[in-house]
Design a protein around this motif. Structure first.
Motif, short mmCIF file in Angstrom:
data_model
loop_
_atom_site.label_atom_id
_atom_site.label_comp_id
_atom_site.label_asym_id
_atom_site.label_seq_id
_atom_site.Cartn_x
_atom_site.Cartn_y
_atom_site.Cartn_z
N GLU A 13 0.87 -1.17 0.00
CA GLU A 13 0.00 0.00 0.00
C GLU A 13 0.90 1.22 0.00
OE1 GLU A 13 -3.36 0.36 2.83
OE2 GLU A 13 -2.60 -1.56 3.57
N THR A 14 0.38 2.35 -0.43
CA THR A 14 1.12 3.59 -0.33
C THR A 14 0.35 4.56 0.56
OG1 THR A 14 0.07 4.53 -2.30
CG2 THR A 14 2.14 3.31 -2.62
N GLY A 15 1.07 5.48 1.18
CA GLY A 15 0.41 6.45 2.04
C GLY A 15 1.29 6.82 3.22
N GLY A 105 -18.93 -3.56 0.20
CA GLY A 105 -18.05 -3.99 1.28
C GLY A 105 -17.94 -2.94 2.37
N LEU A 106 -17.70 -3.38 3.59
CA LEU A 106 -17.49 -2.48 4.72
C LEU A 106 -16.35 -2.98 5.60
CD1 LEU A 106 -20.97 -2.86 4.53
CD2 LEU A 106 -20.67 -0.77 5.83
N ALA A 107 -15.62 -2.03 6.16
CA ALA A 107 -14.57 -2.34 7.13
C ALA A 107 -14.81 -1.50 8.37
CB ALA A 107 -13.19 -2.05 6.54
N VAL A 108 -14.80 -2.12 9.52
CA VAL A 108 -15.09 -1.45 10.79
C VAL A 108 -13.85 -1.51 11.68
CG1 VAL A 108 -16.60 -1.36 12.80
CG2 VAL A 108 -17.50 -2.16 10.60
N HIS A 213 -8.39 4.23 -3.28
CA HIS A 213 -7.12 3.69 -3.81
C HIS A 213 -5.95 4.65 -3.62
CE1 HIS A 213 -9.29 0.30 -5.41
NE2 HIS A 213 -10.08 1.09 -6.10
N VAL A 214 -5.86 5.23 -2.42
CA VAL A 214 -4.71 6.08 -2.10
C VAL A 214 -3.98 5.53 -0.86
CG1 VAL A 214 -5.66 8.16 -3.14
CG2 VAL A 214 -6.14 7.68 -0.73
N GLY A 215 -4.21 4.27 -0.54
CA GLY A 215 -3.49 3.65 0.56
C GLY A 215 -4.13 3.76 1.92
N ILE A 216 -5.38 4.20 1.99
CA ILE A 216 -6.09 4.24 3.28
C ILE A 216 -6.63 2.83 3.53
CG2 ILE A 216 -8.07 5.18 4.52
CD1 ILE A 216 -7.61 7.78 2.92
N GLU A 217 -6.11 2.20 4.58
CA GLU A 217 -6.35 0.77 4.78
C GLU A 217 -7.82 0.40 4.80
OE1 GLU A 217 -3.88 -1.88 7.55
OE2 GLU A 217 -5.79 -1.65 8.64
N ALA A 248 -2.85 -10.28 3.30
CA ALA A 248 -3.44 -11.29 2.40
C ALA A 248 -4.77 -10.77 1.85
CB ALA A 248 -3.65 -12.60 3.14
N ILE A 249 -5.55 -10.09 2.66
CA ILE A 249 -6.82 -9.54 2.17
C ILE A 249 -6.56 -8.43 1.16
CG2 ILE A 249 -8.97 -8.41 2.84
CD1 ILE A 249 -8.58 -9.66 5.64
N LEU A 250 -5.57 -7.60 1.44
CA LEU A 250 -5.23 -6.51 0.51
C LEU A 250 -4.71 -7.05 -0.80
CD1 LEU A 250 -3.56 -4.03 3.03
CD2 LEU A 250 -5.77 -3.74 1.89
N ALA A 251 -4.19 -8.27 -0.81
CA ALA A 251 -3.68 -8.87 -2.04
C ALA A 251 -4.78 -9.41 -2.93
CB ALA A 251 -2.70 -9.99 -1.69
N LEU A 252 -6.04 -9.42 -2.44
CA LEU A 252 -7.16 -9.86 -3.25
C LEU A 252 -7.42 -8.85 -4.39
CD1 LEU A 252 -9.63 -10.94 -0.40
CD2 LEU A 252 -8.18 -12.44 -1.79
N ARG A 253 -8.25 -9.27 -5.33
CA ARG A 253 -8.53 -8.44 -6.49
C ARG A 253 -9.18 -7.12 -6.08
NH1 ARG A 253 -12.64 -8.11 -10.72
NH2 ARG A 253 -13.90 -9.76 -9.75
N THR A 254 -8.76 -6.03 -6.72
CA THR A 254 -9.30 -4.72 -6.40
C THR A 254 -10.52 -4.41 -7.27
OG1 THR A 254 -7.88 -3.58 -7.98
CG2 THR A 254 -7.03 -3.89 -5.75
N GLY A 255 -11.33 -3.48 -6.78
CA GLY A 255 -12.49 -3.06 -7.53
C GLY A 255 -12.19 -1.85 -8.39
#
Length: 255
Positions: A13-15, A105-108, A213-217, A248-255
């Motif tokens: 990731e970048t940021g 999708g949601l992340a909490v 897509h600017v590296g905010i987790e 590993a989750i971040l390595a999944l396909r992006t939208g």
């Protein structure tokens, strides 16, 4: 120990990140990784954005106003981490193609630590806007539950369309019988219930726009969950249980 800020220009990731373990997880074993630590947020922002730090400074509202206007300069990971919310909810939607198969999708995060991932609300023929609106609706449902538990809540969404629909335009549309001079208001089946819920809790939450897509987790994880929703074709909203391995989750396909 003095606090440091870590800029990752090239990594998983970048940021800008606030802990060395997080930075290390993004650059270890990554070919050509580029990163550096800085003693202040201003220096880190200047280095990451290539602009004077002053241009990257924006006022952060953590008070009771319901809507945070999108900033000309986008929020960074470090700024979001510094916001004084117990719970931070990130929401995203994807459509492949657009229009086409859509998912949400949601992340909490609880105290800046990932606590829940959600995916679903699959549509066999939706749009990016319907997926994003569904995400904002679900984030408000989650926010209401967290508020009832006594937590403070911030919502982070990368769809300015969805935020504006609910926080700016819907009130006027409702007064005019859900009509507008320019013609049909699209996606009212999602907008109406979302706006109704927003009105109930607006004084207790803050909605922020973030760039995607600017590296905010949290935004990245919500994005991956929206693709999991499409691939699983899950029309419900389901809990993603294996959240321990974030890389590993971040390595999944992006939208």
């Amino acid at each position: 120990m003095a606090k440091k800020y870590y800029v990752v220009w090239k990594g998983r990731e970048t940021g800008i990140f606030t802990t060395w373990p997080k930075c290390k997880s993004l650059v270890d074993g990554f070919a050509g990784a580029r990163y550096k630590s800085f003693p202040t947020l201003e220096e880190a922002e200047a280095a990451f954005g290539g602009k004077p730090a002053r241009s990257n400074t924006s006022k952060v509202n953590t008070g009771s106003k319901a809507t945070q206007r999108a900033k000309a300069v986008p929020l960074s990971q470090a700024k979001i981490d510094s916001m004084d919310f117990d719970v931070k909810i990130y929401t995203d939607g994807a459509c492949d193609p657009n229009p086409g198969e859509a998912g949400t999708g949601l992340a909490v995060y609880q105290n800046n630590q990932l606590s829940e991932l959600w995916y679903g609300l699959y549509q066999s023929y939706g749009t990016n806007n319907t997926a994003e609106l569904n995400g904002l609706h679900q984030s408000l449902i989650l926010a209401k539950d967290k508020l009832e538990q006594g937590h403070t809540v911030g919502i982070f969404c990368d769809s300015k369309y969805s935020i504006d629909c609910i926080t700016k335009w819907a009130a006027g549309w409702e007064k005019k019988g859900w009509t507008k001079p320019g013609g049909e208001i699209k996606n009212l089946d999602i907008i109406k219930p979302t706006f109704a819920l927003y009105q109930k809790i607006a004084s207790k939450i803050t909605i922020h726009h973030v760039n995607g897509h600017v590296g905010i987790e949290g935004n990245e994880l919500a994005d991956r969950m929206s693709i999991v929703a499409i691939e699983s074709k899950d029309s419900n909203l389901s809990r993603y249980t294996d959240i321990a391995d974030i890389p590993a989750i971040l390595a999944l396909r992006t939208g």
